[in-house]
Design a protein around this motif. Structure first.
Motif, PDB file in Angstrom:
ATOM      1  N   VAL A 143       0.841  -1.205   0.000  1.00 15.52           N
ATOM      2  CA  VAL A 143       0.000   0.000   0.000  1.00 15.52           C
ATOM      3  C   VAL A 143       0.875   1.252   0.000  1.00 15.52           C
ATOM      4  CG1 VAL A 143      -1.697   1.342   1.314  1.00 15.52           C
ATOM      5  CG2 VAL A 143      -1.988  -1.114   1.055  1.00 15.52           C
ATOM      6  N   TYR A 146       1.953   1.742  -3.475  1.00 13.30           N
ATOM      7  CA  TYR A 146       0.805   2.171  -4.288  1.00 13.30           C
ATOM      8  C   TYR A 146       0.522   3.660  -4.083  1.00 13.30           C
ATOM      9  CZ  TYR A 146      -4.076   2.459  -5.876  1.00 13.30           C
ATOM     10  OH  TYR A 146      -5.242   2.825  -6.497  1.00 13.30           O
ATOM     11  N   VAL A 153      -4.418   7.697  -3.094  1.00 13.74           N
ATOM     12  CA  VAL A 153      -4.857   7.533  -1.704  1.00 13.74           C
ATOM     13  C   VAL A 153      -4.094   8.551  -0.864  1.00 13.74           C
ATOM     14  CG1 VAL A 153      -4.960   5.940   0.261  1.00 13.74           C
ATOM     15  CG2 VAL A 153      -5.299   5.070  -2.063  1.00 13.74           C
ATOM     16  N   ILE A 174      -8.022  -0.602   3.991  1.00 17.95           N
ATOM     17  CA  ILE A 174      -7.329  -0.456   2.703  1.00 17.95           C
ATOM     18  C   ILE A 174      -8.333  -0.503   1.553  1.00 17.95           C
ATOM     19  CG2 ILE A 174      -5.735  -1.593   1.093  1.00 17.95           C
ATOM     20  CD1 ILE A 174      -4.147  -2.499   3.636  1.00 17.95           C
ATOM     21  N   VAL A 175      -9.190  -1.511   1.571  1.00 17.82           N
ATOM     22  CA  VAL A 175     -10.152  -1.697   0.475  1.00 17.82           C
ATOM     23  C   VAL A 175     -11.106  -0.505   0.378  1.00 17.82           C
ATOM     24  CG1 VAL A 175     -12.061  -3.139  -0.357  1.00 17.82           C
ATOM     25  CG2 VAL A 175      -9.981  -4.204   0.500  1.00 17.82           C
ATOM     26  N   HIS A 177     -10.456   2.501   0.760  1.00 16.84           N
ATOM     27  CA  HIS A 177      -9.792   3.636   0.105  1.00 16.84           C
ATOM     28  C   HIS A 177      -9.354   3.341  -1.331  1.00 16.84           C
ATOM     29  CE1 HIS A 177      -9.445   5.084   4.286  1.00 16.84           C
ATOM     30  NE2 HIS A 177      -9.456   6.271   3.719  1.00 16.84           N
ATOM     31  N   MET A 178      -9.538   2.103  -1.779  1.00 20.33           N
ATOM     32  CA  MET A 178      -9.094   1.726  -3.122  1.00 20.33           C
ATOM     33  C   MET A 178     -10.197   1.954  -4.149  1.00 20.33           C
ATOM     34  SD  MET A 178      -5.982   0.456  -2.687  1.00 20.33           S
ATOM     35  CE  MET A 178      -5.521  -0.793  -3.845  1.00 20.33           C
ATOM     36  N   SER A 179      -9.786   2.213  -5.383  1.00 23.13           N
ATOM     37  CA  SER A 179     -10.752   2.359  -6.484  1.00 23.13           C
ATOM     38  C   SER A 179     -11.042   0.978  -7.064  1.00 23.13           C
ATOM     39  CB  SER A 179     -10.174   3.273  -7.573  1.00 23.13           C
ATOM     40  OG  SER A 179      -9.889   4.535  -7.042  1.00 23.13           O
ATOM     41  N   LYS A 185     -15.558  -4.975  -3.620  1.00 26.11           N
ATOM     42  CA  LYS A 185     -15.652  -4.507  -2.231  1.00 26.11           C
ATOM     43  C   LYS A 185     -16.650  -5.361  -1.446  1.00 26.11           C
ATOM     44  CE  LYS A 185     -14.040   0.195  -2.873  1.00 26.11           C
ATOM     45  NZ  LYS A 185     -14.066   1.545  -2.298  1.00 26.11           N
TER      46      LYS A 185
END
Length: 200
Positions: A143, A146, A153, A174-175, A177-179, A185
């Motif tokens: 992360v 990333y 993020v 984490i998930v 905040h992820m696209s 999700k």
């Protein structure tokens, strides 16, 4: 030693108001604002506010469905606490919620608004499993890379991640905040095996 991350509830809780969400999956411990315009959802909120200020949230299978039926709603959702509710001049309700626990929606009903019977889903993991600790470290490192490369993020999220000790909560954060696609999700929300969640 097996650690239980969420309170176990052997009981089925009956008839709690349920609000389908179009474009977001809410995880336990997540604080998020929601904007509510649908009359059915407003009625569910009214009842929730009159009772314990708790509401069931579940993402719709298809976000473009304006008037979802029972079959359009995922059966794994989140029990959430309503922290704040404000009605805006145009009638839209602005809501601040905090996810409390993963839940299995056992029976969903639709009358003036959606309600459901539910039970709390419990996550377990083996605290002594060295692989889980290694997966946690690897995930945080990935992360960090990333965030540095994509800038998608906020950097402060990485600082927050380092302070989260529970591996399941770490993945959820984490998930969130992820696209990712909503279906991805939702899949994470449905994963009760912490090791599987870390690996995915």
């Amino acid at each position: 030693m097996i650690i239980e991350e969420e309170k176990i509830s052997p009981d089925i809780i009956l008839d709690k108001p349920l609000m389908p969400l179009r474009d977001v999956v809410v995880y336990p411990h997540m604080v998020i604002p929601l904007f509510v315009g649908r009359e059915k959802s407003k009625m569910a909120l009214e009842r929730a506010m009159a009772e314990e200020k708790k509401i069931l949230l579940s993402c719709q299978k298809k976000s473009d469905v304006d008037d979802p039926s029972i079959s359009d709603i995922n059966t794994v959702g989140t029990l959430a606490n309503i922290l704040q509710l404000v009605t805006l001049p145009d009638g839209t309700v602005k809501l601040l919620v905090e996810g409390e626990s993963r839940v299995d929606l056992l029976e969903i009903r639709s009358e003036d608004y959606f309600t459901a019977d539910y039970c709390v889903l419990t996550e377990t993991y083996n605290e002594a499993d060295k692989e889980i600790k290694a997966l946690r470290r690897t995930l945080i490192s990935q992360v960090e890379d990333y965030v540095r490369i994509t800038k998608k993020v906020p950097a402060e999220v990485v600082t927050t991640l380092a302070s989260i000790k529970e591996p399941g909560r770490l993945v959820d954060t984490i998930v969130a905040h992820m696209s990712l696609q909503l279906s991805e999700k939702q899949k994470v929300l449905e994963m009760l095996d912490i090791k599987e969640r870390l690996e995915n």
